[in-house]
Scaffold this motif. Structure first.
Motif, PDB file in Angstrom:
ATOM      1  N   VAL A 173       0.827  -1.203   0.000  1.00  0.00           N
ATOM      2  CA  VAL A 173       0.000   0.000   0.000  1.00  0.00           C
ATOM      3  C   VAL A 173       0.865   1.258   0.000  1.00  0.00           C
ATOM      4  O   VAL A 173       2.016   1.250   0.463  1.00  0.00           O
ATOM      5  N   ALA A 174       0.300   2.344  -0.507  1.00  0.00           N
ATOM      6  CA  ALA A 174       0.943   3.653  -0.437  1.00  0.00           C
ATOM      7  C   ALA A 174       0.650   4.266   0.924  1.00  0.00           C
ATOM      8  O   ALA A 174      -0.493   4.227   1.396  1.00  0.00           O
ATOM      9  N   THR A 175       1.665   4.822   1.565  1.00  0.00           N
ATOM     10  CA  THR A 175       1.494   5.309   2.937  1.00  0.00           C
ATOM     11  C   THR A 175       1.740   6.809   3.075  1.00  0.00           C
ATOM     12  O   THR A 175       1.949   7.295   4.175  1.00  0.00           O
ATOM     13  N   GLY A 176       1.714   7.536   1.973  1.00  0.00           N
ATOM     14  CA  GLY A 176       1.859   8.984   2.066  1.00  0.00           C
ATOM     15  C   GLY A 176       3.244   9.447   2.478  1.00  0.00           C
ATOM     16  O   GLY A 176       3.427  10.587   2.893  1.00  0.00           O
ATOM     17  N   GLY A 177       4.236   8.552   2.364  1.00  0.00           N
ATOM     18  CA  GLY A 177       5.608   8.929   2.674  1.00  0.00           C
ATOM     19  C   GLY A 177       6.169   8.273   3.921  1.00  0.00           C
ATOM     20  O   GLY A 177       7.377   8.291   4.138  1.00  0.00           O
ATOM     21  N   ARG A 178       5.315   7.676   4.754  1.00  0.00           N
ATOM     22  CA  ARG A 178       5.830   7.074   5.989  1.00  0.00           C
ATOM     23  C   ARG A 178       6.777   5.925   5.661  1.00  0.00           C
ATOM     24  O   ARG A 178       7.934   5.927   6.088  1.00  0.00           O
ATOM     25  N   ALA A 179       6.297   4.918   4.912  1.00  0.00           N
ATOM     26  CA  ALA A 179       7.171   3.816   4.503  1.00  0.00           C
ATOM     27  C   ALA A 179       8.080   4.238   3.359  1.00  0.00           C
ATOM     28  O   ALA A 179       9.242   3.838   3.295  1.00  0.00           O
ATOM     29  N   GLU A 180       7.566   5.072   2.461  1.00  0.00           N
ATOM     30  CA  GLU A 180       8.331   5.466   1.278  1.00  0.00           C
ATOM     31  C   GLU A 180       9.597   6.241   1.645  1.00  0.00           C
ATOM     32  O   GLU A 180      10.621   6.134   0.962  1.00  0.00           O
ATOM     33  N   SER A 181       9.552   7.029   2.709  1.00  0.00           N
ATOM     34  CA  SER A 181      10.753   7.786   3.098  1.00  0.00           C
ATOM     35  C   SER A 181      11.883   6.836   3.492  1.00  0.00           C
ATOM     36  O   SER A 181      13.058   7.097   3.202  1.00  0.00           O
ATOM     37  N   ARG A 182      11.568   5.695   4.134  1.00  0.00           N
ATOM     38  CA  ARG A 182      12.587   4.695   4.473  1.00  0.00           C
ATOM     39  C   ARG A 182      13.135   4.055   3.194  1.00  0.00           C
ATOM     40  O   ARG A 182      14.322   3.712   3.121  1.00  0.00           O
ATOM     41  N   GLN A 183      12.287   3.906   2.207  1.00  0.00           N
ATOM     42  CA  GLN A 183      12.731   3.331   0.937  1.00  0.00           C
ATOM     43  C   GLN A 183      13.652   4.301   0.194  1.00  0.00           C
ATOM     44  O   GLN A 183      14.668   3.890  -0.382  1.00  0.00           O
ATOM     45  N   LEU A 184      13.307   5.577   0.236  1.00  0.00           N
ATOM     46  CA  LEU A 184      14.178   6.579  -0.374  1.00  0.00           C
ATOM     47  C   LEU A 184      15.519   6.653   0.347  1.00  0.00           C
ATOM     48  O   LEU A 184      16.572   6.791  -0.289  1.00  0.00           O
TER      49      LEU A 184
END
Length: 328
Positions: free
Chosen positions: A153-164
């Motif tokens: 799922v897309a999390t608005g940057g919460r998980a995505e920031s760790r991926q970046l």
């Protein structure tokens, strides 16, 4: 006929009133009406909540097209398939590494919501080619919600920031001494969240910054369906943790909005952006004190389409900004 005790007019026998005979029926009828009314109310409430649940599910699971090309086919750029962990080790990420000869500077692209690393409407290959010609190594990767093999799922940057942050770590491992994050829409908002946790970023270019917060969430929903702000926001805030695993309060939007980042940021935004109103970018830019930070508000510019609309001006301004970024 019965004579009156006082010898007056005869008294008629008592007769039951019609209303008395119908009262049990009326009572039952009223009960039925009330029950039906409550059923309708509860059904409408269920539909209202179900609509909000669908909105949360829909936003959490964007439709993302498969990859259609690669850097070699698109722009004749040699590249490597890469796989690297998110910083928190929660998953493996996939992407491309485009090396530049004898270069110690790298640009990491952070794509937007509903897109993958190619993000064709930008168009990303053109910008990757530009960065490569400027002597930058380039990293292009898919966020978890755009994964070709293990979508989440897309999390608005919460998980995505760790991926970046995982991609930034990879750039360092490949020898980068200067790292630029170039983000778009929610990828730009994700970059700002990642910037709160790293000292390895030397600059950011943020195009059409979208930061998931209650105001922008409601703004985008209202563009599609006319729902009342209240209690819609309250219902959504309750449903996000249940259906998405991430609550809005877990996204550090308040901190991002007031943070004075230690590195320069170039904000690019259009006045006709219907997904992320341009005052957001103006307010974010106003919080920055780094002398190399800048903001370009494009009259009538649309969300993520500024490069398409003004390619020469776009690259000229980006080049000027990059030339002002000093290595640490």
């Amino acid at each position: 006929m019965i004579a009156s005790p006082q010898g007056g007019a005869p008294v008629q026998p008592a007769v039951n009133e019609p209303s008395a005979q119908l009262s049990p029926r009326l009572i039952r009828f009223k009960h039925i009406v009330i029950a039906l009314g409550l059923s309708v109310v509860f059904f409408l409430m269920f539909c209202f909540i179900a609509l909000h649940a669908y909105i949360v599910w829909f936003l959490s699971n964007p439709t993302v097209a498969p990859l259609y090309s690669n850097p070699l086919q698109a722009k004749d750029m040699a590249y490597e398939e890469i796989s690297f962990p998110a910083k928190d080790g929660s998953r493996m990420m996939q992407g491309w590494y485009i090396p530049a000869q004898n270069s110690s500077k790298t640009i990491v692209f952070s794509h937007g919501y509903g897109a993958n690393r190619e993000e064709s409407w930008i168009p990303m290959y053109d910008l990757a080619h530009y960065a490569h010609r400027q002597g930058f190594n380039v990293i292009m990767f898919d966020y978890g919600f755009a994964s070709q093999t293990n979508r989440e799922v897309a999390t608005g940057g919460r998980a995505e920031s760790r991926q970046l942050l995982g991609a930034i770590q990879l750039a360092k491992q490949r020898g980068a001494q200067e790292i630029i994050v170039w983000g778009f829409s929610m990828g730009a908002g994700t970059a700002l969240q990642a910037g709160l946790e790293t000292k390895d970023v030397d600059a950011m270019i943020l195009d059409s910054t979208f930061l998931l917060e209650p105001d922008t969430l409601y703004h985008n929903i209202r563009n599609q369906i006319d729902l009342p702000r209240h209690p819609s926001l309250e219902i959504l805030e309750l449903l996000f943790p249940v259906l998405n695993g991430t609550g809005l309060q877990q996204i550090p939007y308040q901190q991002v909005k007031t943070e004075d980042y230690p590195f320069p940021i170039f904000f690019i935004h259009g006045t006709k952006d219907e997904k992320a109103p341009y005052p957001i970018a103006e307010a974010l830019a106003a919080s920055q004190t780094h002398p190399a930070s800048d903001v370009w508000i494009v009259e009538n510019g649309l969300h993520e389409l500024i490069f398409r609309e003004h390619p020469r001006e776009y690259l000229r301004r980006v080049s000027t900004f990059l030339s002002n970024v000093q290595q640490p």
